[in-house]
Design a protein around this motif. Structure first.
Motif, PDB file in Angstrom:
ATOM      1  N   TYR A  64       0.704  -0.947   0.481  1.00 21.40           N
ATOM      2  CA  TYR A  64       0.359   0.017  -0.378  1.00 21.40           C
ATOM      3  C   TYR A  64       0.849   1.390   0.241  1.00 21.40           C
ATOM      4  O   TYR A  64       0.746   2.170  -0.761  1.00 21.40           O
ATOM      5  CB  TYR A  64      -0.964  -0.161   1.310  1.00 21.40           C
ATOM      6  CG  TYR A  64      -1.637  -0.830   0.664  1.00 21.40           C
ATOM      7  CD1 TYR A  64      -3.006  -1.370  -0.283  1.00 21.40           C
ATOM      8  CD2 TYR A  64      -2.169  -1.788   2.315  1.00 21.40           C
ATOM      9  CE1 TYR A  64      -4.133  -2.141   0.078  1.00 21.40           C
ATOM     10  CE2 TYR A  64      -2.881  -2.882   1.368  1.00 21.40           C
ATOM     11  CZ  TYR A  64      -4.016  -3.314   1.143  1.00 21.40           C
ATOM     12  OH  TYR A  64      -4.393  -3.881   1.002  1.00 21.40           O
TER      13      TYR A  64
ATOM     14  N   GLN B  17       1.297   4.261  -3.096  1.00 18.93           N
ATOM     15  CA  GLN B  17       0.763   4.828  -2.171  1.00 18.93           C
ATOM     16  C   GLN B  17      -0.906   5.246  -2.422  1.00 18.93           C
ATOM     17  O   GLN B  17      -1.478   6.203  -2.338  1.00 18.93           O
ATOM     18  CB  GLN B  17       1.077   6.954  -2.866  1.00 18.93           C
ATOM     19  CG  GLN B  17       2.210   7.206  -3.164  1.00 18.93           C
ATOM     20  CD  GLN B  17       2.972   8.413  -3.805  1.00 18.93           C
ATOM     21  OE1 GLN B  17       1.926   9.297  -4.380  1.00 18.93           O
ATOM     22  NE2 GLN B  17       4.007   7.784  -4.107  1.00 18.93           N
ATOM     23  N   VAL B  18      -1.804   3.992  -2.047  1.00 18.93           N
ATOM     24  CA  VAL B  18      -2.960   4.322  -1.490  1.00 18.93           C
ATOM     25  C   VAL B  18      -3.234   3.921  -0.166  1.00 18.93           C
ATOM     26  O   VAL B  18      -2.646   2.583   0.576  1.00 18.93           O
ATOM     27  CB  VAL B  18      -3.588   3.329  -2.830  1.00 18.93           C
ATOM     28  CG1 VAL B  18      -2.842   3.238  -4.429  1.00 18.93           C
ATOM     29  CG2 VAL B  18      -2.516   2.131  -2.211  1.00 18.93           C
TER      30      VAL B  18
ATOM     31  N   ALA C  47      -8.676   1.130  -0.689  1.00 16.40           N
ATOM     32  CA  ALA C  47      -8.582   1.782  -2.201  1.00 16.40           C
ATOM     33  C   ALA C  47      -8.757   0.821  -2.973  1.00 16.40           C
ATOM     34  O   ALA C  47      -8.942  -0.545  -3.133  1.00 16.40           O
ATOM     35  CB  ALA C  47      -6.973   2.211  -2.269  1.00 16.40           C
TER      36      ALA C  47
ATOM     37  N   GLU D 157      -8.341   3.058  -8.085  1.00 15.77           N
ATOM     38  CA  GLU D 157      -7.169   4.597  -8.105  1.00 15.77           C
ATOM     39  C   GLU D 157      -6.129   3.649  -7.137  1.00 15.77           C
ATOM     40  O   GLU D 157      -4.360   3.482  -7.836  1.00 15.77           O
ATOM     41  CB  GLU D 157      -7.442   4.306  -6.427  1.00 15.77           C
ATOM     42  CG  GLU D 157      -6.648   5.427  -5.306  1.00 15.77           C
ATOM     43  CD  GLU D 157      -6.759   5.813  -4.477  1.00 15.77           C
ATOM     44  OE1 GLU D 157      -5.910   6.627  -3.590  1.00 15.77           O
ATOM     45  OE2 GLU D 157      -7.846   5.563  -3.648  1.00 15.77           O
ATOM     46  N   ILE D 158      -6.213   2.560  -7.243  1.00 16.78           N
ATOM     47  CA  ILE D 158      -4.829   1.511  -7.290  1.00 16.78           C
ATOM     48  C   ILE D 158      -3.536   2.079  -8.933  1.00 16.78           C
ATOM     49  O   ILE D 158      -3.016   1.641  -9.449  1.00 16.78           O
ATOM     50  CB  ILE D 158      -4.573  -0.062  -6.712  1.00 16.78           C
ATOM     51  CG1 ILE D 158      -5.361  -0.053  -5.256  1.00 16.78           C
ATOM     52  CG2 ILE D 158      -3.637  -0.751  -7.353  1.00 16.78           C
ATOM     53  CD1 ILE D 158      -5.788  -1.406  -4.969  1.00 16.78           C
TER      54      ILE D 158
ATOM     55  N   ASN E 209      -2.281   5.337  -9.754  1.00 16.20           N
ATOM     56  CA  ASN E 209      -0.953   4.961  -9.014  1.00 16.20           C
ATOM     57  C   ASN E 209       0.409   4.558  -9.598  1.00 16.20           C
ATOM     58  O   ASN E 209       1.508   5.004  -9.433  1.00 16.20           O
ATOM     59  CB  ASN E 209      -1.503   4.905  -7.425  1.00 16.20           C
ATOM     60  CG  ASN E 209      -1.679   6.182  -6.493  1.00 16.20           C
ATOM     61  OD1 ASN E 209      -2.271   7.349  -7.546  1.00 16.20           O
ATOM     62  ND2 ASN E 209      -1.770   6.299  -6.019  1.00 16.20           N
TER      63      ASN E 209
ATOM     64  N   TYR F 206       1.736  -3.876  -7.924  1.00 14.68           N
ATOM     65  CA  TYR F 206       0.482  -3.795  -8.248  1.00 14.68           C
ATOM     66  C   TYR F 206      -0.122  -5.292  -8.361  1.00 14.68           C
ATOM     67  O   TYR F 206      -1.532  -5.649  -7.979  1.00 14.68           O
ATOM     68  CB  TYR F 206       0.848  -3.224  -9.354  1.00 14.68           C
ATOM     69  CG  TYR F 206      -0.918  -3.002 -10.401  1.00 14.68           C
ATOM     70  CD1 TYR F 206      -1.884  -2.142 -10.170  1.00 14.68           C
ATOM     71  CD2 TYR F 206      -0.632  -3.671 -11.372  1.00 14.68           C
ATOM     72  CE1 TYR F 206      -2.812  -2.312 -11.118  1.00 14.68           C
ATOM     73  CE2 TYR F 206      -1.794  -3.937 -12.377  1.00 14.68           C
ATOM     74  CZ  TYR F 206      -2.448  -3.033 -12.332  1.00 14.68           C
ATOM     75  OH  TYR F 206      -4.316  -2.413 -12.780  1.00 14.68           O
TER      76      TYR F 206
ATOM     77  N   SER G 298      -4.139   3.368   5.978  1.00 16.00           N
ATOM     78  CA  SER G 298      -5.246   4.630   5.436  1.00 16.00           C
ATOM     79  C   SER G 298      -4.662   6.169   5.269  1.00 16.00           C
ATOM     80  O   SER G 298      -5.199   6.864   5.076  1.00 16.00           O
ATOM     81  CB  SER G 298      -6.337   4.188   6.372  1.00 16.00           C
ATOM     82  OG  SER G 298      -6.460   4.674   7.813  1.00 16.00           O
TER      83      SER G 298
ATOM     84  N   HIS H  53       1.025   7.291   3.611  1.00 20.91           N
ATOM     85  CA  HIS H  53       1.550   7.383   3.019  1.00 20.91           C
ATOM     86  C   HIS H  53       2.367   8.037   1.970  1.00 20.91           C
ATOM     87  O   HIS H  53       3.215   8.777   2.120  1.00 20.91           O
ATOM     88  CB  HIS H  53       0.733   7.179   0.409  1.00 20.91           C
ATOM     89  CG  HIS H  53      -1.237   7.054   1.537  1.00 20.91           C
ATOM     90  ND1 HIS H  53      -1.634   6.044   1.800  1.00 20.91           N
ATOM     91  CD2 HIS H  53      -2.229   7.770   2.097  1.00 20.91           C
ATOM     92  CE1 HIS H  53      -2.877   5.863   1.868  1.00 20.91           C
ATOM     93  NE2 HIS H  53      -2.832   6.881   2.605  1.00 20.91           N
TER      94      HIS H  53
END
Length: 133
Positions: free
Chosen positions: A25, A29-30, A34, A38-39, A42, A71, A117, A120
């Protein structure tokens, strides 16, 4: 020439930030909750930045591999559930084996979730700090 040196230093800072990230994460940077969009967004932004063809830093390949692995795990729902469970168990295990016994497994898991959360790696912010220095 100074611009090239500055760009190389920026690239080194980005690569170092990714290699220092503690979990997937943070790498992307999520937050923990997320969404896949969004994943992916980024991942694309960060992977272009650290791709070895575009970033000449000696550690760019390792950073790119770390981003790609993050990822691969976070974009697959089953792999992500497994990863989250392992992270939870790791947090619980570390808390249970804490010599002081101050943290409980639930508190450690809550702290890990809160960190994930709210904290990041913000590469843009890191670059701003680097440029200001």
């Amino acid at each position: 020439m100074a611009a090239q040196s500055s760009r190389a230093e920026e690239n080194a800072a980005v690569v170092a930030a990714i290699l220092a990230a503690e979990d997937h994460y943070d790498v992307l940077q999520v937050p923990g909750g997320a969404k896949t969009d969004e994943i992916r967004k980024n991942y694309l932004r960060i992977s272009v930045r650290v791709h070895p063809d575009r970033n000449q830093d000696p550690n760019a390949t390792a950073a790119f591999q770390k981003v790609s692995e993050a990822y691969a795990v976070l974009s697959d729902e089953q792999a992500r559930r497994t990863y989250d469970a392992e992270q939870f168990m790791s947090s619980a295990s570390n808390a249970a084996s804490n010599a002081a016994g101050a943290a409980t497994a639930g508190a450690a898991a809550a702290a890990a979730a809160a960190r994930r959360s709210s904290v990041h790696l913000d590469l843009d912010q890191a670059l701003r700090v680097f440029r200001a220095a």
